[in-house]
Design a protein around this motif. Sequence first.
Motif, short mmCIF file in Angstrom:
data_model
loop_
_atom_site.label_atom_id
_atom_site.label_comp_id
_atom_site.label_asym_id
_atom_site.label_seq_id
_atom_site.Cartn_x
_atom_site.Cartn_y
_atom_site.Cartn_z
N ASP A 187 -3.11 -7.10 -9.95
CA ASP A 187 -3.94 -7.98 -9.11
C ASP A 187 -5.55 -7.77 -9.84
O ASP A 187 -5.80 -6.83 -10.50
N ASP A 188 -6.10 -8.94 -9.99
CA ASP A 188 -7.59 -8.75 -10.41
C ASP A 188 -8.38 -8.80 -9.21
O ASP A 188 -8.34 -9.20 -8.07
N VAL A 189 -9.36 -7.60 -9.23
CA VAL A 189 -10.16 -7.17 -8.19
C VAL A 189 -11.47 -7.28 -8.62
O VAL A 189 -11.95 -6.89 -9.69
N MET B 273 -12.05 0.61 -0.22
CA MET B 273 -12.92 0.30 0.48
C MET B 273 -14.24 -0.50 -0.54
O MET B 273 -15.06 -1.40 -0.23
N SER B 274 -14.09 -0.14 -1.82
CA SER B 274 -15.28 -0.67 -2.97
C SER B 274 -14.65 -1.61 -3.75
O SER B 274 -15.19 -2.08 -4.52
N SER B 275 -13.40 -2.22 -3.30
CA SER B 275 -12.97 -3.29 -4.00
C SER B 275 -12.23 -4.51 -3.02
O SER B 275 -11.96 -4.17 -2.02
N CYS B 276 -12.23 -5.54 -3.49
CA CYS B 276 -11.68 -6.75 -3.08
C CYS B 276 -10.96 -7.40 -4.01
O CYS B 276 -11.10 -7.60 -5.01
N PRO B 277 -10.08 -8.27 -3.59
CA PRO B 277 -9.28 -9.63 -4.25
C PRO B 277 -10.50 -10.30 -5.10
O PRO B 277 -11.36 -10.73 -4.48
N ASP C 228 -2.89 1.07 -11.06
CA ASP C 228 -2.15 1.88 -10.24
C ASP C 228 -2.75 2.02 -8.72
O ASP C 228 -3.73 1.71 -8.43
N ILE C 229 -1.87 2.21 -7.75
CA ILE C 229 -2.26 2.40 -6.45
C ILE C 229 -1.79 3.48 -6.15
O ILE C 229 -0.40 3.70 -5.81
N LYS C 230 -2.49 4.44 -5.18
CA LYS C 230 -2.13 5.61 -4.52
C LYS C 230 -2.01 5.22 -2.91
O LYS C 230 -3.12 4.84 -2.49
N GLY C 231 -0.96 5.23 -2.44
CA GLY C 231 -0.75 4.83 -0.99
C GLY C 231 -0.82 3.58 -0.80
O GLY C 231 -0.60 2.63 -1.85
N GLU C 232 -0.81 2.89 0.66
CA GLU C 232 -0.75 1.36 0.70
C GLU C 232 -2.19 0.85 1.22
O GLU C 232 -3.01 1.50 1.51
N VAL C 233 -2.37 -0.11 0.13
CA VAL C 233 -3.66 -0.92 0.14
C VAL C 233 -3.32 -2.13 0.51
O VAL C 233 -2.94 -3.06 -0.34
N PRO C 234 -3.56 -2.71 1.83
CA PRO C 234 -3.10 -3.99 2.03
C PRO C 234 -3.95 -4.95 1.41
O PRO C 234 -5.18 -5.00 1.07
N GLY C 235 -3.08 -6.09 1.01
CA GLY C 235 -3.79 -7.38 0.29
C GLY C 235 -4.22 -7.05 -1.16
O GLY C 235 -4.61 -8.17 -1.95
N ILE C 236 -3.73 -5.99 -1.73
CA ILE C 236 -4.07 -5.76 -3.30
C ILE C 236 -2.73 -4.97 -3.69
O ILE C 236 -2.22 -4.03 -3.28
N ALA C 237 -2.37 -5.39 -4.96
CA ALA C 237 -1.26 -5.05 -5.52
C ALA C 237 -1.41 -4.64 -7.03
O ALA C 237 -2.29 -5.21 -7.73
#
Length: 79
Positions: free
Chosen positions: A29-31, A72-76, A17-26
């Motif tokens: 996705d594995d993060v 900010m605590s995660s990345c692809p 789930d994503i709250k709001g817009e998170v560029p580069g993550i959908a």
Amino acid sequence: MEPPCIPGHEFYGEVVDIKGEVPGIAIGDDVCAEQVVPCGHCHFCRTGKYWMCQRSAVFGFKNMPTAVLPSMSSCPKPA
């Protein structure tokens, strides 16, 4: 510790789930993520040096099925 436990402060998982817009993550996705969660508001966080945040929170986890954390605590996850 017994396998498959991997010691360290980073972990990875699937975005459900994503709250709001998170560029580069959908969703789906594995993060990779850190268990250190910066405040996001101090001078260091605002200038992109979140690892120097003096107000960061650290959460523990053991057999935790889900985690909620700021982008900010995660990345692809690398391939």
